[in-house]
Write an enzyme that holds these catalytic residues in place. Structure first.
Site, PDB file in Angstrom:
ATOM      1  N   HIS A  48      -7.536  -1.870   4.144  1.00 57.13           N
ATOM      2  CA  HIS A  48      -8.367  -2.872   5.159  1.00 57.13           C
ATOM      3  C   HIS A  48      -8.806  -3.907   4.371  1.00 57.13           C
ATOM      4  O   HIS A  48      -9.131  -5.067   4.820  1.00 57.13           O
ATOM      5  CB  HIS A  48      -9.572  -2.146   5.870  1.00 57.13           C
ATOM      6  CG  HIS A  48      -8.865  -1.229   6.970  1.00 57.13           C
ATOM      7  ND1 HIS A  48      -9.451  -0.162   7.538  1.00 57.13           N
ATOM      8  CD2 HIS A  48      -7.965  -1.666   7.888  1.00 57.13           C
ATOM      9  CE1 HIS A  48      -8.841   0.034   8.702  1.00 57.13           C
ATOM     10  NE2 HIS A  48      -7.868  -0.713   8.968  1.00 57.13           N
TER      11      HIS A  48
ATOM     12  N   ARG B   5       2.910  -6.804  16.034  1.00 55.24           N
ATOM     13  CA  ARG B   5       3.237  -5.384  15.771  1.00 55.24           C
ATOM     14  C   ARG B   5       2.569  -4.868  16.798  1.00 55.24           C
ATOM     15  O   ARG B   5       1.366  -5.000  17.071  1.00 55.24           O
ATOM     16  CB  ARG B   5       2.485  -5.226  14.185  1.00 55.24           C
ATOM     17  CG  ARG B   5       2.892  -6.023  13.034  1.00 55.24           C
ATOM     18  CD  ARG B   5       2.243  -5.359  12.098  1.00 55.24           C
ATOM     19  NE  ARG B   5       2.515  -6.035  10.641  1.00 55.24           N
ATOM     20  CZ  ARG B   5       1.876  -7.363  10.396  1.00 55.24           C
ATOM     21  NH1 ARG B   5       1.062  -7.848  10.912  1.00 55.24           N
ATOM     22  NH2 ARG B   5       2.307  -7.714   9.168  1.00 55.24           N
TER      23      ARG B   5
ATOM     24  N   ARG C 105       7.708  -7.024  18.164  1.00 55.20           N
ATOM     25  CA  ARG C 105       8.659  -5.728  17.689  1.00 55.20           C
ATOM     26  C   ARG C 105       7.991  -4.397  18.586  1.00 55.20           C
ATOM     27  O   ARG C 105       7.026  -3.965  18.646  1.00 55.20           O
ATOM     28  CB  ARG C 105       8.097  -5.402  16.223  1.00 55.20           C
ATOM     29  CG  ARG C 105       8.923  -4.368  15.457  1.00 55.20           C
ATOM     30  CD  ARG C 105       8.559  -4.085  14.331  1.00 55.20           C
ATOM     31  NE  ARG C 105       7.229  -3.739  13.928  1.00 55.20           N
ATOM     32  CZ  ARG C 105       6.643  -3.672  12.643  1.00 55.20           C
ATOM     33  NH1 ARG C 105       7.371  -4.181  11.577  1.00 55.20           N
ATOM     34  NH2 ARG C 105       5.452  -3.107  12.280  1.00 55.20           N
TER      35      ARG C 105
ATOM     36  N   GLU D 145      16.266  -4.038   8.067  1.00 55.84           N
ATOM     37  CA  GLU D 145      15.260  -3.595   6.895  1.00 55.84           C
ATOM     38  C   GLU D 145      16.127  -2.514   6.339  1.00 55.84           C
ATOM     39  O   GLU D 145      15.552  -1.924   5.183  1.00 55.84           O
ATOM     40  CB  GLU D 145      13.955  -2.782   7.759  1.00 55.84           C
ATOM     41  CG  GLU D 145      13.205  -3.758   8.653  1.00 55.84           C
ATOM     42  CD  GLU D 145      12.286  -2.714   9.483  1.00 55.84           C
ATOM     43  OE1 GLU D 145      11.031  -2.877   9.318  1.00 55.84           O
ATOM     44  OE2 GLU D 145      12.685  -2.382  10.546  1.00 55.84           O
TER      45      GLU D 145
ATOM     46  N   ASN E  25       9.893  -6.251   3.382  1.00 61.57           N
ATOM     47  CA  ASN E  25       9.008  -5.129   2.680  1.00 61.57           C
ATOM     48  C   ASN E  25       9.691  -3.744   2.759  1.00 61.57           C
ATOM     49  O   ASN E  25       9.933  -3.110   1.631  1.00 61.57           O
ATOM     50  CB  ASN E  25       7.791  -4.810   3.530  1.00 61.57           C
ATOM     51  CG  ASN E  25       6.743  -6.221   3.570  1.00 61.57           C
ATOM     52  OD1 ASN E  25       7.083  -7.110   2.802  1.00 61.57           O
ATOM     53  ND2 ASN E  25       5.754  -6.073   4.243  1.00 61.57           N
ATOM     54  N   ASP E  26      10.449  -3.520   3.828  1.00 57.00           N
ATOM     55  CA  ASP E  26      11.038  -2.191   3.995  1.00 57.00           C
ATOM     56  C   ASP E  26      12.650  -2.341   3.378  1.00 57.00           C
ATOM     57  O   ASP E  26      13.261  -1.486   2.714  1.00 57.00           O
ATOM     58  CB  ASP E  26      11.308  -1.677   5.362  1.00 57.00           C
ATOM     59  CG  ASP E  26      10.011  -0.787   5.876  1.00 57.00           C
ATOM     60  OD1 ASP E  26       9.822  -0.078   5.003  1.00 57.00           O
ATOM     61  OD2 ASP E  26       9.965  -0.646   6.991  1.00 57.00           O
TER      62      ASP E  26
ATOM     63  N   ARG F 102       7.266   1.869  -0.758  1.00 59.19           N
ATOM     64  CA  ARG F 102       6.615   0.752  -1.063  1.00 59.19           C
ATOM     65  C   ARG F 102       4.819   0.808  -1.168  1.00 59.19           C
ATOM     66  O   ARG F 102       4.329  -0.046  -1.285  1.00 59.19           O
ATOM     67  CB  ARG F 102       6.958  -0.422  -0.077  1.00 59.19           C
ATOM     68  CG  ARG F 102       6.509  -0.087   1.627  1.00 59.19           C
ATOM     69  CD  ARG F 102       7.236  -0.988   2.535  1.00 59.19           C
ATOM     70  NE  ARG F 102       6.932  -0.859   3.684  1.00 59.19           N
ATOM     71  CZ  ARG F 102       6.133  -1.317   4.564  1.00 59.19           C
ATOM     72  NH1 ARG F 102       5.266  -2.172   3.935  1.00 59.19           N
ATOM     73  NH2 ARG F 102       5.813  -1.116   5.777  1.00 59.19           N
TER      74      ARG F 102
ATOM     75  N   CYS G 268      10.622 -12.092   8.526  1.00 58.43           N
ATOM     76  CA  CYS G 268       9.106 -11.540   8.863  1.00 58.43           C
ATOM     77  C   CYS G 268       8.287 -10.629   7.850  1.00 58.43           C
ATOM     78  O   CYS G 268       7.099 -10.175   8.360  1.00 58.43           O
ATOM     79  CB  CYS G 268       9.147 -11.141  10.453  1.00 58.43           C
ATOM     80  SG  CYS G 268       9.850  -9.575  10.144  1.00 58.43           S
TER      81      CYS G 268
END
Length: 555
Positions: free
Chosen positions: A183, A285, A322, A411, A434-435, A445, A482
């Site tokens: 966070h 998301r 998504r 991904e 990222n993925d 990750r 993205c």
């Protein structure tokens, strides 16, 4: 001396450090002198008081911070936790000790899950500290308030503290714990705070130490030279000038358009994204709506209202949603909470939705209803697509529900290698770097021990992106980025050179990327992409492009 961590954003800051106070000590495990009923009542009253305080802080903060604090308020009054506290006081524990043990038990369960839920364990620690402080009648641990601007150094920051930071005083955040999905990181991105998380040995930096915090490089330099300070201050001025410049659409120096879009997790952040120059949404998301829903999925009506808020904020613009990406680090009790040996390779994303198709159908129904009520250009895409058959399945289902533009996320390396037939079967592709990096280099990750492998500059990752970009160009289908790689100003140019037609990122990164793109034309972007592809590893790719960039920039 230089310390390294994970930089959040591209900012830089200079100033003296102030250390966050240490947490309250663990309550002694001694028998209570009060009755069990009295201790249970004390605990209940304090938990309710903390919940009210967090709720009020959330209403003041608004946006993603408000959502985070509301979730913390719910933790403070969670029935399961309350029951554990009552059981402990019934066995003779003090309210302070009962709260400590109950929250610690839940914390350990979340920490063991790892990933997104593992990083929520720190939120439980914060709520526990606040309840114990209330029971003791002392102030809860929080951010110091010195008179002069400072760099805050902490083990980690609680959402309640991060959400309400005085941005006129806090120049930057440096934490020893936390990762890119903590966070602290999420709220730092939203508030455009210079931050470096997971900084090893950060707590050895003493109060009052002059530092340069460079999020772009992921470094904290103590006692910097006059030259280093001057360089940092020049970059601060340059970023301030870029941020205050009139907003223009994203484009290369030769006028080639590169729409700059926002990654969003809730409708609350839409207005601020527009203010920062987002030309639409490249990744909305939806999992946060489901994660907050409890033991059952949100209804079609609840989902529709949620989606309408975002679509209305971007009337006339593209909004890419998504569908639910659950599994791995985001298990849901109504979808896929069965333990898995390796959840990152298990029933997640589209795989989980196919196993519970009613949830996918409800979501597509809600999206179609929201689309009918608004004027945005709605695109939908499926996560964790790994085969051509999955591509055809999702696109067909989305079209059946009246959603005109349906695509896939790239991904997984398998679908990148099948980019040509996959794009022939879909309306667009969006690359989640990222993925894609995680699966290409076989490195979790969210696991700190292999964090050095999680670098989208790696030529293996860039080659897969190039495959998709080339397939997009040949088929005339859009290819977006993205993942957070799009927020790296220089890498953004390389990605465009590889064939990306849009870039989506945290809204706070838009100004930096817009400025960077405007310095290079299409030929330069392609040249930099070629240089990166010829490198042997991530470090040499980044270094080679950095060295070549000045000579290819347009004045």
């Amino acid at each position: 001396m230089e310390f390294t961590g994970t930089g959040i954003g591209q900012g830089v800051a200079v100033g003296p450090t102030v250390r966050m106070p240490e947490p309250l000590p663990e309550p002694d495990d001694v028998p209570s002198t009060r009755s069990a009923a009295e201790e249970a009542e004390r605990a209940s009253a304090s938990m309710s008081a903390v919940a009210r305080d967090l709720q009020q802080r959330g209403e003041t903060a608004g946006g993603t911070a408000g959502d985070v604090l509301e979730a913390q308020a719910m933790m403070a009054e969670d029935p399961s936790l309350s029951e554990l506290v009552t059981q402990a006081t019934g066995s003779g524990k003090t309210a302070e000790r009962a709260v400590f043990e109950a929250f610690a038990s839940f914390r350990d369960q979340l920490a063991a899950m790892g990933g997104y839920l593992g990083e929520r364990a720190a939120d439980l620690d914060d709520v526990s500290q606040r309840v114990i402080a209330h029971l003791r009648g002392v102030a809860a641990p929080g951010v110091p308030q010195p008179d002069e601007p400072f760099v805050l150094v902490a083990r980690d920051l609680a959402p309640a503290d991060t959400a309400l930071l005085d941005l006129d005083k806090v120049l930057a955040l440096v934490t020893s714990d936390g990762g890119p999905t903590s966070h602290t990181a999420i709220l730092a991105r939203e508030k455009s705070i210079v931050a470096i998380v997971g900084t090893a040995d950060a707590l050895t930096i003493g109060d009052g130490t002059q530092v340069v915090v460079d999020a772009a490089a992921g470094t904290v330099t103590t006692d910097p030279s006059a030259e280093a300070i001057a360089d940092a201050e020049a970059r601060i001025a340059q970023r301030r000038e870029a941020a205050s410049a009139p907003l223009t659409p994203g484009a290369l120096a030769d006028g080639t358009p590169v729409p700059l879009l926002a990654n969003l997790g809730s409708g609350d952040a839409a207005a601020s994204a527009v203010e920062l120059g987002a030309e639409g949404v490249g990744l909305f998301r939806t999992e946060f709506l489901f994660l907050d829903a409890g033991s059952t999925a949100p209804s079609v009506e609840e989902q529709t209202q949620h989606y309408v808020r975002v679509l209305e904020a971007f009337a006339g613009k593209k909004v890419t949603v998504r569908v639910l990406d659950a599994g791995a680090d985001k298990p849901l009790p109504f979808l896929n909470d069965a333990p898995e040996e390796n959840p990152a390779l298990g029933l997640r994303g589209l795989r989980a939705l196919r196993a519970s198709e009613n949830i996918l159908r409800d979501q597509l129904t809600a999206l179609a209803a929201a689309d009918a009520q608004t004027d945005a250009d709605l695109w939908v895409m499926a996560p964790m697509v790994s085969t051509l058959e999955e591509t055809e399945y999702f696109v067909t289902r989305a079209h059946e529900f009246g959603l005109k533009t349906a695509g896939i996320m790239v991904e997984v390396p398998s679908i990148a290698l099948l980019a040509k037939p996959a794009l022939a079967a879909s309306d667009f592709a969006s690359i989640g770097t990222n993925d894609l990096t995680q699966y290409t280099l076989a490195a979790d990750r969210l696991l700190g021990t292999v964090a050095s492998f999680q670098d989208p500059w790696h030529p293996a990752v860039l080659r897969l992106i190039s495959e998709v970009g080339q397939a997009g160009a040949e088929s005339g289908k859009p290819v977006g980025i993205c993942g957070e790689a799009a927020a790296d100003p220089l890498l953004a140019v390389v990605l465009v050179g590889l064939g990306a037609t849009t870039l989506s990122m945290s809204p706070s990164a838009l100004a930096d990327v817009r400025l960077s793109l405007a310095r290079f034309d299409s030929n330069a972007a392609q040249r930099l992409a070629s240089i990166a592809l010829d490198a042997h590893d991530a470090a040499s790719a980044r270094s080679a492009v950095t060295d070549a960039a000045p000579s290819l920039q347009k004045e």
